[in-house]
Scaffold this motif. Sequence first.
Motif, mmCIF file in Angstrom:
data_model
loop_
_atom_site.group_PDB
_atom_site.id
_atom_site.type_symbol
_atom_site.label_atom_id
_atom_site.label_comp_id
_atom_site.label_asym_id
_atom_site.label_seq_id
_atom_site.Cartn_x
_atom_site.Cartn_y
_atom_site.Cartn_z
ATOM 1 N N GLU A 268 19.109 0.845 112.894
ATOM 2 C CA GLU A 268 20.265 1.561 112.329
ATOM 3 C C GLU A 268 20.443 1.255 110.846
ATOM 4 N N THR A 269 20.184 0.021 110.446
ATOM 5 C CA THR A 269 20.334 -0.334 109.033
ATOM 6 C C THR A 269 19.363 0.464 108.166
ATOM 7 N N ALA A 270 18.110 0.543 108.603
ATOM 8 C CA ALA A 270 17.123 1.320 107.859
ATOM 9 C C ALA A 270 17.498 2.797 107.855
ATOM 10 N N GLY A 271 18.014 3.289 108.987
ATOM 11 C CA GLY A 271 18.440 4.676 109.053
ATOM 12 C C GLY A 271 19.550 4.974 108.058
ATOM 13 N N GLU A 272 20.460 4.042 107.892
ATOM 14 C CA GLU A 272 21.564 4.246 106.956
ATOM 15 C C GLU A 272 21.059 4.258 105.516
ATOM 16 N N ARG A 273 20.061 3.445 105.231
ATOM 17 C CA ARG A 273 19.487 3.459 103.880
ATOM 18 C C ARG A 273 18.888 4.831 103.561
ATOM 19 N N VAL A 274 18.222 5.427 104.540
ATOM 20 C CA VAL A 274 17.631 6.744 104.319
ATOM 21 C C VAL A 274 18.740 7.798 104.189
ATOM 22 N N ARG A 275 19.804 7.670 104.968
ATOM 23 C CA ARG A 275 20.930 8.607 104.839
ATOM 24 C C ARG A 275 21.534 8.539 103.440
ATOM 25 N N GLU A 276 21.581 7.326 102.896
ATOM 26 C CA GLU A 276 22.116 7.162 101.544
ATOM 27 C C GLU A 276 21.229 7.894 100.537
ATOM 28 N N GLU A 277 19.932 7.826 100.725
ATOM 29 C CA GLU A 277 19.022 8.580 99.861
ATOM 30 C C GLU A 277 19.276 10.087 99.989
ATOM 31 N N ALA A 278 19.539 10.519 101.219
ATOM 32 C CA ALA A 278 19.819 11.949 101.425
ATOM 33 C C ALA A 278 21.099 12.356 100.721
ATOM 34 N N ARG A 279 22.127 11.509 100.790
ATOM 35 C CA ARG A 279 23.402 11.827 100.099
ATOM 36 C C ARG A 279 23.185 11.884 98.584
ATOM 37 N N ALA A 280 22.367 10.950 98.077
ATOM 38 C CA ALA A 280 22.097 10.950 96.635
ATOM 39 C C ALA A 280 21.348 12.226 96.232
ATOM 40 N N ALA A 281 20.443 12.695 97.076
ATOM 41 C CA ALA A 281 19.711 13.926 96.777
ATOM 42 C C ALA A 281 20.653 15.125 96.773
ATOM 43 N N ARG A 282 21.565 15.160 97.740
ATOM 44 C CA ARG A 282 22.509 16.282 97.793
ATOM 45 C C ARG A 282 23.471 16.263 96.600
ATOM 46 N N ALA A 283 23.791 15.064 96.117
ATOM 47 C CA ALA A 283 24.680 14.969 94.952
ATOM 48 C C ALA A 283 24.046 15.599 93.717
#
Length: 286
Positions: A268-283
């Motif tokens: 889950e921790t690694a998954g959250e790191r990737v989600r953060e990358e996705a949010r940064a891309a959408r920003a």
Amino acid sequence: MRPPHPPSPERSTELRRRFAEEARCERPDLSTLCLLVGAEADGTLDEAGMDAVEVELDRLAGELPYRPGSPRAWAVALRELLGERYGFHGVPDDYQRLESSLLHAVLRRRRGLPILLSVVWTEVARRAGAPVYGVALPGHFVVGFGEPGAGAGQVLADPFDGGRVLSGADAELLVAGATGAALDASMLTPAGVLDVVLRVLNNVRAWAAARPEHSGVGLWAVELSLLLPSHSARLRYERARLLVQRGEFSAGAGELEAYAEVVAAVDETAGERVREEARAARALLN
């Protein structure tokens, strides 16, 4: 030197369809797959050019002596033909050229990376009836003749060094130089066709990763790798990051989000790191 220009989108779609189809054959053909990789890299490689490569491989095979005999005799015959008469070999500068990973360019230049020179060796030898196969030693691809395995009469040759026939000590030095470890019998097994193709694509990806201005090359190499029946799920993460790098923020974010779900199922921790990358891309879309 600039890499070759890519094919049209329509041509690329057709090449990828054929690549996926060939990769899923019961007995995939190595030269066909390598030529499809080459055509994806080089828009000037058309059907006539691909046919010409196959004809040249046939022609070279026809110049070998008729069934020279032992595995060592086969290795020597290939060295004399390809390494000495035609001058196929590699030099360190070849690692800096994309063409060194493209079969049609290697056949034309008679220079390339160890694995592509080994493809030339195996394809010519196979056409002549030799007991030949690629051997993926750590850090250096070579060619094997005869029964695989230490003590079984196997003979190794190094196409990068003009086809030099390797002693056991030579092979041990190659492995020790690459890994610091001892040569193990498991390293001498024949490499499967799809393993060879994936390693070729890995080399293309590594070349592109060192040159961010050529991210498009890295992208098609990843996408072809994903068409192979067996591949690492992490390739999808690499593809997503390349899309973002190329300014395709929405598509990249979507791929990152999908990959995050896969990763989160086990970490889950690694998954959250990737989600953060996705949010940064959408920003970056705003």
